[in-house]
Design a protein around this motif. Structure first.
Motif, mmCIF file in Angstrom:
data_model
loop_
_atom_site.group_PDB
_atom_site.id
_atom_site.type_symbol
_atom_site.label_atom_id
_atom_site.label_comp_id
_atom_site.label_asym_id
_atom_site.label_seq_id
_atom_site.Cartn_x
_atom_site.Cartn_y
_atom_site.Cartn_z
ATOM 1 N N TYR A 19 7.105 3.856 2.992
ATOM 2 C CA TYR A 19 5.962 3.085 2.501
ATOM 3 C C TYR A 19 5.609 3.535 1.085
ATOM 4 O O TYR A 19 5.450 2.712 0.183
ATOM 5 C CB TYR A 19 4.780 3.303 3.450
ATOM 6 C CG TYR A 19 3.576 2.437 3.167
ATOM 7 C CD1 TYR A 19 3.312 1.323 3.943
ATOM 8 C CD2 TYR A 19 2.682 2.741 2.140
ATOM 9 C CE1 TYR A 19 2.204 0.523 3.718
ATOM 10 C CE2 TYR A 19 1.579 1.947 1.895
ATOM 11 C CZ TYR A 19 1.339 0.841 2.685
ATOM 12 O OH TYR A 19 0.242 0.050 2.444
ATOM 13 N N ARG A 20 5.491 4.856 0.893
ATOM 14 C CA ARG A 20 5.088 5.379 -0.422
ATOM 15 C C ARG A 20 6.132 5.085 -1.494
ATOM 16 O O ARG A 20 5.789 4.674 -2.600
ATOM 17 C CB ARG A 20 4.834 6.883 -0.321
ATOM 18 C CG ARG A 20 3.541 7.195 0.390
ATOM 19 C CD ARG A 20 3.284 8.686 0.465
ATOM 20 N NE ARG A 20 1.999 8.924 1.089
ATOM 21 C CZ ARG A 20 1.815 9.732 2.127
ATOM 22 N NH1 ARG A 20 2.828 10.393 2.647
ATOM 23 N NH2 ARG A 20 0.610 9.879 2.636
ATOM 24 N N GLY A 54 6.075 1.321 -2.276
ATOM 25 C CA GLY A 54 4.786 0.683 -2.539
ATOM 26 C C GLY A 54 4.367 -0.249 -1.417
ATOM 27 O O GLY A 54 3.687 -1.244 -1.646
ATOM 28 N N GLY A 55 4.795 0.058 -0.192
ATOM 29 C CA GLY A 55 4.421 -0.740 0.966
ATOM 30 C C GLY A 55 5.373 -1.873 1.297
ATOM 31 O O GLY A 55 5.180 -2.578 2.275
ATOM 32 N N LEU A 63 -1.551 0.127 6.577
ATOM 33 C CA LEU A 63 -2.041 1.044 5.558
ATOM 34 C C LEU A 63 -1.705 2.455 6.017
ATOM 35 O O LEU A 63 -1.384 2.682 7.186
ATOM 36 C CB LEU A 63 -3.549 0.881 5.319
ATOM 37 C CG LEU A 63 -4.535 1.073 6.473
ATOM 38 C CD1 LEU A 63 -4.711 2.524 6.884
ATOM 39 C CD2 LEU A 63 -5.893 0.502 6.073
ATOM 40 N N ASN A 98 -5.142 8.718 5.463
ATOM 41 C CA ASN A 98 -5.058 10.165 5.230
ATOM 42 C C ASN A 98 -6.377 10.802 5.641
ATOM 43 O O ASN A 98 -7.417 10.500 5.068
ATOM 44 C CB ASN A 98 -4.768 10.460 3.756
ATOM 45 C CG ASN A 98 -3.454 9.860 3.323
ATOM 46 O OD1 ASN A 98 -2.433 10.044 3.969
ATOM 47 N ND2 ASN A 98 -3.459 9.120 2.238
ATOM 48 N N THR A 141 -1.392 12.135 7.814
ATOM 49 C CA THR A 141 -1.179 10.735 7.460
ATOM 50 C C THR A 141 -0.781 9.954 8.696
ATOM 51 O O THR A 141 0.096 10.376 9.449
ATOM 52 C CB THR A 141 -0.084 10.604 6.381
ATOM 53 O OG1 THR A 141 -0.503 11.309 5.220
ATOM 54 C CG2 THR A 141 0.172 9.147 6.024
ATOM 55 N N GLU A 190 -8.891 8.807 2.998
ATOM 56 C CA GLU A 190 -8.267 7.955 1.986
ATOM 57 C C GLU A 190 -7.356 6.971 2.697
ATOM 58 O O GLU A 190 -6.794 7.289 3.750
ATOM 59 C CB GLU A 190 -7.371 8.765 1.043
ATOM 60 C CG GLU A 190 -8.063 9.667 0.101
ATOM 61 C CD GLU A 190 -7.062 10.426 -0.766
ATOM 62 O OE1 GLU A 190 -7.511 10.951 -1.796
ATOM 63 O OE2 GLU A 190 -5.861 10.510 -0.418
ATOM 64 N N GLU A 202 -4.015 4.379 1.735
ATOM 65 C CA GLU A 202 -3.020 3.941 0.768
ATOM 66 C C GLU A 202 -2.627 2.533 1.185
ATOM 67 O O GLU A 202 -2.199 2.309 2.320
ATOM 68 C CB GLU A 202 -1.798 4.856 0.780
ATOM 69 C CG GLU A 202 -2.113 6.272 0.337
ATOM 70 C CD GLU A 202 -0.917 7.190 0.474
ATOM 71 O OE1 GLU A 202 0.147 6.876 -0.109
ATOM 72 O OE2 GLU A 202 -1.045 8.212 1.172
ATOM 73 N N LYS A 230 0.472 0.446 -3.590
ATOM 74 C CA LYS A 230 0.543 1.613 -4.479
ATOM 75 C C LYS A 230 -0.830 2.193 -4.798
ATOM 76 O O LYS A 230 -0.938 3.124 -5.585
ATOM 77 C CB LYS A 230 1.268 1.233 -5.772
ATOM 78 C CG LYS A 230 2.720 0.910 -5.535
ATOM 79 C CD LYS A 230 3.467 0.637 -6.815
ATOM 80 C CE LYS A 230 4.915 0.347 -6.492
ATOM 81 N NZ LYS A 230 5.796 0.417 -7.625
ATOM 82 N N GLN A 231 -1.888 1.633 -4.187
ATOM 83 C CA GLN A 231 -3.252 2.116 -4.448
ATOM 84 C C GLN A 231 -3.682 3.145 -3.419
ATOM 85 O O GLN A 231 -3.402 2.984 -2.230
ATOM 86 C CB GLN A 231 -4.252 0.967 -4.402
ATOM 87 C CG GLN A 231 -4.268 0.100 -5.619
ATOM 88 C CD GLN A 231 -5.506 -0.772 -5.609
ATOM 89 O OE1 GLN A 231 -5.659 -1.617 -4.757
ATOM 90 N NE2 GLN A 231 -6.392 -0.525 -6.567
ATOM 91 N N THR A 232 -4.385 4.171 -3.877
ATOM 92 C CA THR A 232 -5.033 5.134 -2.997
ATOM 93 C C THR A 232 -6.531 4.939 -3.161
ATOM 94 O O THR A 232 -7.045 4.961 -4.286
ATOM 95 C CB THR A 232 -4.635 6.578 -3.353
ATOM 96 O OG1 THR A 232 -3.201 6.694 -3.204
ATOM 97 C CG2 THR A 232 -5.323 7.579 -2.441
#
Length: 152
Positions: free
Chosen positions: A19-20, A23-24, A36, A39, A50, A88, A90, A93-95
């Motif tokens: 995923y990371r 970028g999903g 999603l 975290n 995670t 958090e 994710e 690509k956004q946290t």
């Protein structure tokens, strides 16, 4: 540790890594349901944990279910959020820093149809267990990034 638990941990790590890196794009959906990465801080270990989870975006909040596929116990992330609701997510690509709020019984009744609409197995999970499956709303913290546009 039972082999099933070991395999589950390996899958979670692999899914989160894919995923990371992508970028999903890889590991970011189950059918129509978006995923999603949540975290949390382990309530016992203090370590970052995670969990890839299905979610439904409603306004600026993300709804998640502690279904654990209908198991008799809550997933660890539920207990972690109850101990420390700051987390958090994710998404792509956004946290995004969030605060978790566990939904009341009345709120769960309103939220379940929204979650069932993206993943029909939730209804089956509810019949498999005697526990009340907790639902959480994850709301971006005031000092965090804004919620991204809905993908699901």
């Amino acid at each position: 540790m039972p082999i099933q638990k070991q395999l589950e941990r390996i899958f979670v790590r692999l899914n989160a890594s894919l995923y990371r890196v992508s970028g999903g794009k890889l590991g970011g959906r189950v059918g129509q349901a978006p995923i999603l990465l949540l975290n949390t801080v382990g309530r016992k270990s203090g370590q970052r944990r995670t969990s890839p989870l299905l979610y439904r975006q409603v306004g600026d909040r993300y709804l998640i279910a502690g279904s654990h596929r209908g198991a008799p116990t809550h997933p660890a992330w539920v207990l972690n959020l109850r101990a420390n609701p700051e987390a958090e997510v994710e998404i792509g690509k956004q946290t995004i820093p969030v605060v978790a709020t566990e939904l009341s019984a009345a709120e769960r009744e309103t939220a379940w149809p929204q979650l069932d609409a993206i993943y029909s197995s939730y209804a089956d999970y509810r019949t498999k267990t005697d526990r009340t499956i907790p639902l959480f709303a994850l709301t971006p913290r005031a000092n965090g990034a804004a919620a991204p546009p809905s993908k699901g």
